[in-house]
Design an enzyme around this catalytic site. Structure first.
Site, PDB file in Angstrom:
ATOM      1  N   LYS A   4      39.686  28.759  49.092  1.00 15.89           N
ATOM      2  CA  LYS A   4      40.560  27.808  48.384  1.00 15.89           C
ATOM      3  C   LYS A   4      41.720  27.313  49.261  1.00 15.89           C
ATOM      4  O   LYS A   4      41.522  26.436  50.082  1.00 15.89           O
ATOM      5  CB  LYS A   4      41.022  28.419  47.068  1.00 15.89           C
ATOM      6  N   TYR A  56      35.376  37.674  39.223  1.00 20.37           N
ATOM      7  CA  TYR A  56      34.403  36.766  39.827  1.00 20.37           C
ATOM      8  C   TYR A  56      34.580  36.803  41.341  1.00 20.37           C
ATOM      9  O   TYR A  56      35.698  36.679  41.840  1.00 20.37           O
ATOM     10  CB  TYR A  56      34.627  35.344  39.308  1.00 20.37           C
ATOM     11  N   ASP A  89      39.662  40.873  47.180  1.00 20.79           N
ATOM     12  CA  ASP A  89      39.278  39.467  47.108  1.00 20.79           C
ATOM     13  C   ASP A  89      40.505  38.625  46.775  1.00 20.79           C
ATOM     14  O   ASP A  89      41.000  38.612  45.649  1.00 20.79           O
ATOM     15  CB  ASP A  89      38.185  39.300  46.042  1.00 20.79           C
TER      16      ASP A  89
END
Ligand code: PLP
Length: 442
Positions: A275, A147, A242
């Site tokens: 995050k 994702y 990522d």
């Protein structure tokens, strides 16, 4: 009706599905989402006043636990000076420098510029646009079960959220855009080589989660990421790593830092963060070498912008969080995660229920099947319906697990002995409930 049920009913009347991000709706675990009134340390408290040991951690940002006093004070201080200016601030420069310094100090210099954005989705979307601008190519390779946020081109076979809803991809993505993304099985270098061979000179980038954590944890095979870096370089393409989820969580320089400090020297062309870097506020980033990053506007032709990019409150939270995230923090999280993951494994082993616990540093998840779980097909091929019973039983005992078997469990530096013990005490009964569960059962 309980207060949570009343809140959820009211929410569904005004918000699609009652939530602002799908997995929060408890679709795959059943029951009513807890409406959180406050959170502190390792615990969240719902609108009924019930407190839970939290293993969601806001899906990753809460590295230090919730509402760390120094982070809250930094945000309050920033708020008192103004909420948003739409102009440069010294805090943004400081945060960019902290990011670069951490990579250099705990791995090796690999990036020279950082652009701050507000979400991980923007970070990966911008990174992809940048690779296309830099290479003059259109195609992008991603791995199934990974994702990278919800931008159109990156949604195919994108793991947890979609898997939880049993969707292969989102509708609303034009076929012409989906056709620019090549989706390959994870941990399959031959598939990557074959894609380059089938599309010579057309692939701009390979994007990969540093360690997969959105179809449950999918650990990269040893040398897989380094081989991707070598392959992309040889093919004139770029590698986007990522680290939105793993960055500053599994170690001071993310998953890449763990690989490099274990002796394998390689580097991606671009890194994305989210995050933890925002400490619970909306902030994310992309980073890379100056020659690539300086192709972003205003220096270069690749456009990217954001009204709230580098927001001063978010920057203050991120800076405070990264400054506090020292070796002790990572040791505490690693230890707590090891104790809980070991206990999950041991409890299921004790009753003879086959599961596999996949671990990437302090991130871990379980799958109801025999191992190994190396890719998305493996992750989906499990008795996922057992998780519902595990989830319900732990929630009843005051432990809030991620509401989907396809999500990693998040611990924090605030998960001390008391909180870990509460999880351990909840496990035996929950594990028996999962073992006794039946497909489609409540
Ligand atoms: N990349 C990865 C690896 C993620 O785990 C996520 C979110 O879970 C994203 C990107 C998207 O980040 P955001 O939800 O901030 O848009």
């Amino acid at each position: 009706m309980t207060t949570n049920e009343a809140e959820f009913a009211a929410a569904r009347g005004v918000i699609p599905g009652g939530v602002n991000s799908p997995v929060r709706a408890y679709a795959s675990v059943g029951g009513t989402p807890r409406f959180i009134a406050s959170a502190s340390g390792a615990r969240v408290t719902d609108v009924e006043g019930r407190s839970y040991v939290d293993l969601v951690g806001s899906w990753g940002p809460a590295l230090l636990g919730h509402a760390h006093p120094e982070v809250v004070a930094a945000v309050q201080g920033a708020a008192a000076r103004g909420l948003s200016f739409g102009a440069p601030t010294s805090g943004e420069v400081e945060l960019a420098a902290v990011v670069l310094d951490r990579l250099a100090e705990h791995a090796r210099p690999a990036a020279e510029r950082v652009r701050l954005v507000s979400t991980g989705t923007e970070a990966t979307m911008t990174a992809i646009r940048l690779t296309r601008g830099a290479t003059g190519r259109d195609l992008v390779v991603k791995f199934s079960g990974h994702y990278h946020g919800h931008s159109d081109g990156l949604l195919a076979e994108a793991g947890s959220g979609l898997a939880t809803q049993a969707l292969p991809a989102s509708s609303g993505v034009p076929a012409a855009i989906a056709a620019q993304t090549i989706v390959l099985p994870y941990n399959d270098l031959d598939a990557v080589r074959a894609a380059f061979a089938a599309h010579p000179g057309q692939i701009a980038a390979v994007i990969t989660e540093a360690a997969g954590a959105n179809a449950g944890v999918l650990v990269p095979d040893p040398g897989f990421n380094a081989a991707l870096a070598a392959l992309t370089r040889a093919e004139g393409a770029l590698l986007v790593l990522d680290e939105v989820l793993t960055g500053f969580r599994v170690g001071p320089a993310g998953w890449w830092g763990l690989e490099v400090s274990s002796g394998v020297d390689w580097a991606p062309d671009l890194l994305t963060f989210g995050k933890v870097i925002g400490g619970g506020m909306p902030l994310a980033a992309l980073a890379g070498r100056a020659e690539i990053m300086d192709q972003l506007a205003p220096l270069g032709p690749v456009y990217q912008a954001g009204t709230l990019s580098g927001n001063p409150l978010a920057v203050a939270a991120g800076l405070a969080t990264l400054r506090l995230a020292d070796a002790d923090v990572y040791r505490t999280i690693n230890d707590a995660a090891r104790v809980v993951a070991d206990a999950v494994e041991a409890e299921f082993a004790a009753i003879g229920q086959p599961i596999v616990v996949s671990r990437a540093g302090s991130l871990f998840s379980l799958a109801f099947r025999e191992g190994p779980v190396r890719d998305y097909d493996d992750a989906r091929d499990q008795e996922s319906w057992r998780y519902r019973a595990l989830f319900a039983s732990t929630l009843e005992a005051g432990v809030s697990l991620p509401p989907s078997v396809f999500e990693a469990w998040f611990l924090s530096a605030a998960h001390g002995e008391d909180e870990v013990n509460l999880v351990l005490e909840a496990l035996p009964r929950a594990v028996r409930a999962a073992a006794a569960a039946r497909p489609g059962g409540e």
